[in-house]
Each structure stands twice: as C-alpha cells, then as structure tokens.
Write a protein that holds these residues in place. Structure first.
Motif, short mmCIF file in Angstrom:
data_model
loop_
_atom_site.label_atom_id
_atom_site.label_comp_id
_atom_site.label_asym_id
_atom_site.label_seq_id
_atom_site.Cartn_x
_atom_site.Cartn_y
_atom_site.Cartn_z
N ALA A 1 0.87 -1.17 0.00
CA ALA A 1 0.00 0.00 0.00
C ALA A 1 0.91 1.23 0.00
O ALA A 1 1.68 1.42 0.94
CB ALA A 1 -0.90 0.01 1.23
N VAL A 2 0.83 2.06 -1.05
CA VAL A 2 1.81 3.13 -1.24
C VAL A 2 1.11 4.48 -1.30
O VAL A 2 0.15 4.66 -2.06
CB VAL A 2 2.61 2.91 -2.54
N LEU A 3 1.62 5.44 -0.54
CA LEU A 3 1.07 6.79 -0.52
C LEU A 3 2.12 7.79 -1.00
O LEU A 3 3.23 7.84 -0.47
CB LEU A 3 0.62 7.18 0.89
N GLN A 4 1.76 8.57 -2.01
CA GLN A 4 2.55 9.73 -2.45
C GLN A 4 1.87 10.99 -1.93
O GLN A 4 0.64 11.09 -1.96
CB GLN A 4 2.60 9.82 -3.97
N MET A 5 2.67 11.93 -1.50
CA MET A 5 2.11 13.19 -1.00
C MET A 5 2.97 14.35 -1.49
O MET A 5 4.20 14.30 -1.41
CB MET A 5 2.07 13.19 0.53
N ASP A 6 2.32 15.39 -2.02
CA ASP A 6 3.01 16.64 -2.28
C ASP A 6 3.12 17.39 -0.95
O ASP A 6 2.09 17.72 -0.34
CB ASP A 6 2.24 17.50 -3.29
N LEU A 7 4.32 17.63 -0.50
CA LEU A 7 4.52 18.33 0.77
C LEU A 7 4.02 19.77 0.68
O LEU A 7 3.79 20.29 -0.41
CB LEU A 7 6.00 18.30 1.15
N ARG A 8 3.87 20.41 1.82
CA ARG A 8 3.35 21.78 1.85
C ARG A 8 4.17 22.70 0.95
O ARG A 8 5.39 22.73 0.98
CB ARG A 8 3.37 22.33 3.29
N GLY A 9 3.46 23.43 0.09
CA GLY A 9 4.11 24.36 -0.82
C GLY A 9 4.65 23.72 -2.08
O GLY A 9 5.25 24.40 -2.92
N CYS A 10 4.42 22.41 -2.24
CA CYS A 10 4.93 21.70 -3.42
C CYS A 10 3.77 21.16 -4.25
O CYS A 10 2.71 20.80 -3.72
CB CYS A 10 5.81 20.52 -2.99
N GLY A 11 3.98 21.12 -5.56
CA GLY A 11 2.96 20.55 -6.44
C GLY A 11 1.62 21.24 -6.27
O GLY A 11 1.50 22.47 -6.31
N ASP A 12 0.58 20.43 -6.04
CA ASP A 12 -0.78 20.95 -5.91
C ASP A 12 -1.26 21.02 -4.47
O ASP A 12 -2.46 21.17 -4.21
CB ASP A 12 -1.75 20.09 -6.73
N SER A 13 -0.35 20.91 -3.52
CA SER A 13 -0.72 21.07 -2.11
C SER A 13 -0.83 22.56 -1.77
O SER A 13 -0.38 23.43 -2.52
CB SER A 13 0.31 20.40 -1.21
N SER A 14 -1.42 22.83 -0.62
CA SER A 14 -1.65 24.21 -0.19
C SER A 14 -0.35 24.96 0.04
O SER A 14 0.69 24.36 0.30
CB SER A 14 -2.47 24.23 1.11
N ALA A 15 -0.43 26.28 -0.07
CA ALA A 15 0.64 27.23 0.22
C ALA A 15 1.65 27.31 -0.92
O ALA A 15 1.64 26.50 -1.84
CB ALA A 15 1.34 26.90 1.54
N ASP A 16 2.51 28.31 -0.84
CA ASP A 16 3.60 28.49 -1.79
C ASP A 16 4.86 27.86 -1.23
O ASP A 16 5.05 27.78 -0.01
CB ASP A 16 3.84 29.97 -2.06
N PHE A 17 5.76 27.49 -2.13
CA PHE A 17 7.02 26.90 -1.71
C PHE A 17 7.75 27.80 -0.71
O PHE A 17 8.30 27.33 0.29
CB PHE A 17 7.90 26.65 -2.94
N GLY A 18 7.72 29.09 -0.95
CA GLY A 18 8.42 30.03 -0.08
C GLY A 18 7.83 30.16 1.30
O GLY A 18 8.46 30.72 2.19
N ASP A 19 6.61 29.67 1.50
CA ASP A 19 5.97 29.74 2.81
C ASP A 19 6.18 28.48 3.65
O ASP A 19 5.83 28.46 4.83
CB ASP A 19 4.46 29.98 2.65
N ALA A 20 6.72 27.44 3.04
CA ALA A 20 6.88 26.16 3.74
C ALA A 20 8.10 26.20 4.64
O ALA A 20 9.07 26.92 4.40
CB ALA A 20 7.00 25.02 2.74
N SER A 21 8.06 25.38 5.70
CA SER A 21 9.20 25.23 6.60
C SER A 21 9.53 23.74 6.72
O SER A 21 8.73 22.87 6.37
CB SER A 21 8.88 25.80 7.99
N TRP A 22 10.72 23.46 7.22
CA TRP A 22 11.10 22.07 7.46
C TRP A 22 10.16 21.42 8.46
O TRP A 22 9.78 20.25 8.32
CB TRP A 22 12.55 22.02 7.95
N ALA A 23 9.73 22.18 9.47
CA ALA A 23 8.78 21.66 10.45
C ALA A 23 7.43 21.32 9.80
O ALA A 23 6.78 20.34 10.17
CB ALA A 23 8.57 22.67 11.59
N ASP A 24 7.01 22.13 8.82
CA ASP A 24 5.79 21.82 8.07
C ASP A 24 5.92 20.46 7.38
O ASP A 24 4.99 19.65 7.39
CB ASP A 24 5.52 22.88 7.01
N TRP A 25 7.07 20.24 6.76
CA TRP A 25 7.27 18.98 6.04
C TRP A 25 7.32 17.80 7.00
O TRP A 25 6.82 16.72 6.68
CB TRP A 25 8.53 19.08 5.20
N GLN A 26 7.92 17.99 8.16
CA GLN A 26 7.92 16.92 9.16
C GLN A 26 6.49 16.60 9.61
O GLN A 26 6.14 15.44 9.80
CB GLN A 26 8.78 17.32 10.36
#
Length: 270
Positions: A66-91
């Motif tokens: 069972a495999v899950l792909q996810m666009d992290l915050r600010g990446c791809g079609d996920s919410s927010a802009d890349f410049g607004d994301a933090s490492w803590a958001d990705w964690q």
C-alpha cells in the motif's frame, strides 16, 4: 497492472495536501505486504522525478504494498507556496501521511521511502517501528542547501554578478529573509531546517535498503556514503547497499527513467 490509484486531498489543518494512494494488488488487498510513504526530493528535482516515482509506486502496489505519495506543503498541488513552507511543516506532513496509512493498512511493516533530500526528511524518530528505502540519499543537509544555492551562482556567472553572491544569500537567509533561486522563493525556515538535517539513525533499529545509481559498471560508494552507512550499522540497523545501473533522472535535462532501480526496490522490499 491490476492496481488502482486514488487521487485525493488530505486535510492538514486549514489546508490540504495532494495525495495519490496506490492500493495493493487485489490478492493482497486485505493483508498488504507493507505500507510505504514516498517523500519526494527538493524543488525542481521533484518534478524531474515524478515519472520514476509513479512507476515505482505502481510496481510496489503490484507487489502487494500500500503506497502513498504526497506533495509536501508548498509543493505541487498542495496548499501554500514553496516560499511559505518550513522544514517543520514537512515533518508534520510526514506524520500526517504515516497516520493516514495506519488507517488503510494497519499491522503490517511500514516503510519510509525517500529520494535525495527526501531521505534527510525521512530519517528522524517518528515514534514507531520503521524501515527505510533510500534512493540516492543525500547525507548532509548543509551540502544539499549549498548545491541548491549554487544554481543561482551558475545563472549569474555569465554576467559576472556571482562574486560574493553565496555569502549574500546565506546572510539573507540567516536574517530570516527569503531568496529567489531558479524560479523558487526559498524561505529561511525551510532553508535553515534543511541545512541542519543529517541522514542519521534515530528510533528503534530496523531495515535500510540503500540504493544508489551510476552509469558506470565499476562504480563504488563514496567515502561520505560509506561513513553514513557505518553509522546506521553501528546503531543496530540492518543496512543492505546496492549500486544500480541507470541515469541520475532527478537532474537530467530530459525526463529519463532507471527501470533497474524500480526492479531492485521491489525485490528489496519484498
């Protein structure tokens, strides 16, 4: 292929993350062989790797995972802009993905699969037993950040404006201000989190499948990789290393594939 893919948005507080869930083959639907969360690489490397990641996800699903792909915050079609994301958001996104997989495939081995800087994000104590699949892992976040900053140096070199630029960008980030690099606005919370990240063992020891690519038949591991692998082994982890023939698809000018890497990954997990 007999597997299905479900595309959906996973709630993340007031935001959402684009996800693709690759259900295991029907024969393994009730009892998957394992659950896998894929963590994509940094910035443009993510886009260059999408085709390879999709093919590998389907191959793993065909093999009963069972495999899950996810666009992290600010990446791809996920919410927010890349410049607004933090490492803590990705964690936090990693925890979100792990928790979601708990509901879909409980009680089976859990894997975190990272590509390049995605491996740096993966290696932390997530409070549960985990195994790792590392594709071309970056072992040091400081080096990963420097490589990304050098993209702007290369772009400015022809005009002669590159002198002192690296120090200037680092000073901007240290002061909490974003910098523009190769079409990406890189914020300080993400840059500084990446810079501090290390590919180091944490949590209960499990398995590590460490796969690197090379176009050379006589390729060997770099001393940096060897040192990192030894640290994992010394911490009690079972580490199996393979060097696989194929191109560095995350950085090629055209979209390229490394079929042998997918085949070896399926074999490693299965």
């Amino acid at each position: 292929m007999n597997t299905s893919t479900d595309v959906f948005f996973l709630p993340a507080g007031d935001e959402q993350r684009l996800c693709l869930f690759h259900a295991p083959a029907p024969a393994s639907a009730e009892r998957p062989r394992g659950r896998v969360l894929y963590l994509h690489p940094f910035a443009e490397e993510m886009n260059k790797s999408r085709r390879m990641a999709a093919l590998a996800c389907r191959a793993l699903a065909d093999a009963g995972f069972a495999v899950l792909q996810m666009d992290l915050r600010g990446c791809g079609d996920s919410s927010a802009d890349f410049g607004d994301a933090s490492w803590a958001d990705w964690q936090a996104d990693v925890r979100l993905g792990l928790d979601w997989l708990d509901t879909r495939a409980p009680g089976v081995p859990q894997w975190l699969w990272g590509l390049r800087a995605g491996c740096l994000l993966a290696s932390a104590d997530w409070g549960r037993p985990l195994n790792y699949l590392f594709w071309q892992p970056m072992t040091n976040g400081k080096l990963a950040l420097q490589q990304f900053l050098r993209l702007k140096l290369a772009a400015e070199m022809a005009s002669g404006a590159s002198k002192g630029l690296m120090e200037q960008m680092k000073a901007e980030l240290a002061a909490g201000r974003p910098v523009e690099i190769a079409g990406y606005r890189l914020g300080a919370p993400l840059a500084l989190g990446l810079e501090a990240a290390k590919l180091a063992p944490a949590g209960a020891a499990g398995r590590v499948e460490w796969l690197e690519l090379s176009t050379r038949e006589d390729a060997v591991l770099t001393p940096v990789s060897e040192q990192a692998i030894k640290a994992w082994q010394d911490a009690g982890w079972s580490v199996r290393v393979q060097i696989v023939q194929g191109p560095g698809f995350w950085a090629t000018s055209e979209i390229e594939l490394a079929p042998a890497l997918i085949a070896r990954s399926v074999e490693a997990l299965a």
